[in-house]
Design an enzyme around this catalytic site. Structure first.
Site, PDB file in Angstrom:
ATOM      1  CG  ASP A   1      -3.218   3.626  -2.114  1.00 49.26           C
ATOM      2  OD1 ASP A   1      -4.264   2.995  -1.839  1.00 49.26           O
ATOM      3  OD2 ASP A   1      -2.620   4.330  -1.279  1.00 49.26           O
TER       4      ASP A   1
ATOM      5  CG  HIS B   1      -7.133  12.487  -9.480  1.00 47.18           C
ATOM      6  ND1 HIS B   1      -7.217  11.550  -8.476  1.00 47.18           N
ATOM      7  CD2 HIS B   1      -7.953  13.500  -9.111  1.00 47.18           C
ATOM      8  CE1 HIS B   1      -8.060  11.957  -7.543  1.00 47.18           C
ATOM      9  NE2 HIS B   1      -8.526  13.152  -7.908  1.00 47.18           N
TER      10      HIS B   1
ATOM     11  CG  ASN C   1      -4.355  11.130  -6.273  1.00 47.36           C
ATOM     12  OD1 ASN C   1      -3.707  11.107  -7.312  1.00 47.36           O
ATOM     13  ND2 ASN C   1      -4.927  10.055  -5.768  1.00 47.36           N
TER      14      ASN C   1
ATOM     15  CG  ASP D   1      -2.052   0.984   1.090  1.00 44.77           C
ATOM     16  OD1 ASP D   1      -3.065   0.619   0.478  1.00 44.77           O
ATOM     17  OD2 ASP D   1      -1.913   2.117   1.599  1.00 44.77           O
TER      18      ASP D   1
ATOM     19  CG  ASP E   1      -4.077   7.990 -12.853  1.00 47.76           C
ATOM     20  OD1 ASP E   1      -4.472   7.560 -11.751  1.00 47.76           O
ATOM     21  OD2 ASP E   1      -4.840   8.450 -13.725  1.00 47.76           O
TER      22      ASP E   1
END
Length: 318
Positions: free
Chosen positions: A216, A186, A181, A173, A190
């Site tokens: 994530d 975003h 973000n 994680d 990504d």
């Protein structure tokens, strides 16, 4: 208006050509083959050329050949026909799929010939394979998705246990992903996820599977005959790689990850929910202990100063 034989044959040949289908027959006493043009085309052989069954059978892939021969022998023995999707490597070198339909005819209660149809279904197979890839892969990273990962775990339940190998389920994680973000957008988030996927594939290239479960969170299936020290070294290497900044629009984005891992014991491969819960619990401990670290389920929570040393000792002796 009734059709003459020649006209009916012409219409049939046209339809068969459009469908990529042809008819075949084999006389069992001599193994003499008869093919229509569609079968010659499917196998990449000149129309009307002399046929030898051993040579044509060699054009099947090993797996398809073995299954075809098994079904053929059973059909001759029982009289029950079959349908098989078989992979062939045509004489022109092209990889193709065909749908083989077969039946057997008898004379005086003895099987005398087998016959049927062979249809080129390569496009159909590619379509279904493409749909399967879409259904079982993550579009952002190209990794397997949760469905594929759970299917792989399910397959492990039916595999014979290898007592010499150590299996592990690890959950990865990203630490503090939401602020990335929020601060960079975003698109930057990504890119971080894509880089995580690439780094996991590079550092854990021999993993049984690497998947993005969503958001994530990533999952790993690992196996090693060298025991826990080898698995720990690989995960340590991955952890270090994940802590490297990600370049984005001329800036460096600081990232890191936490990993929770649990053993996959041969006798408990059917308890997938339990294994996920253990790895998730270990992940929680890793994050609560300061993030950017690895924690093994069942290892007691120690001070941050000596936690990693204790973990290494536990894995080396476990």
């Amino acid at each position: 208006m009734p059709l003459h034989d020649a006209e009916a044959r012409r219409l049939y040949d046209q339809a068969a050509g459009l469908a990529g289908i042809g008819a075949w027959e084999c006389v069992l006493a001599t193994e003499q083959l008869t093919w229509t043009d569609g079968v010659y085309d499917l196998f990449g052989l000149p129309r009307g050329s002399t046929l030898h069954r051993p040579s044509t059978v060699d054009l099947y892939s090993n797996e398809s050949r073995a299954e075809m021969e098994r079904l053929r022998a059973g059909m001759i023995r029982t009289g029950q026909g079959f349908v098989l999707d078989a992979r062939i490597i045509a004489a022109d070198g092209e990889d193709r799929w065909m749908r083989l339909s077969a039946a057997v005819s008898h004379s005086q209660n003895r099987p005398t010939r087998i016959f049927g149809a062979k249809q080129n279904i390569t496009s159909e197979k590619h379509m279904w394979q493409g749909l399967r890839r879409l259904a079982y892969s993550d579009p952002l990273t190209g990794l397997a998705n949760r469905r594929a990962f759970e299917a792989q775990l399910s397959e492990l339940r039916h595999s014979p246990a290898d007592s010499a190998a150590i299996g592990a389920l690890a959950l990865v994680d990203l630490d503090m992903f939401k602020p990335i973000n929020d601060r960079f957008g975003h698109a930057a988030g990504d890119e971080c996820l894509r880089q995580v996927a690439l780094r996991l594939e590079a550092t854990l290239s021999d993993a049984v599977m690497i998947a993005r479960l969503g958001g994530d969170e990533f999952a790993l299936l690992l196996c090693s005959r060298a025991g826990w020290p080898a698995i720990l070294r690989r995960l340590d290497h991955a952890l270090a790689a994940l802590a490297q900044p990600v370049a984005w629009n001329g800036r460096l984005i600081e990232i890191s990850a936490s990993i929770g891992v649990t053993t996959l014991l041969p006798g408990r491969l059917h308890e997938t929910d339990r294994s996920f819960a253990e790895a998730d619990s270990a992940l929680y401990v890793a994050k609560a202990s300061g993030r950017n670290r690895l924690h093994l389920f069942g290892d007691p929570l120690r001070s941050q100063a000596n936690g990693e040393a204790v973990l290494r000792q536990a894995l080396a002796t476990g």
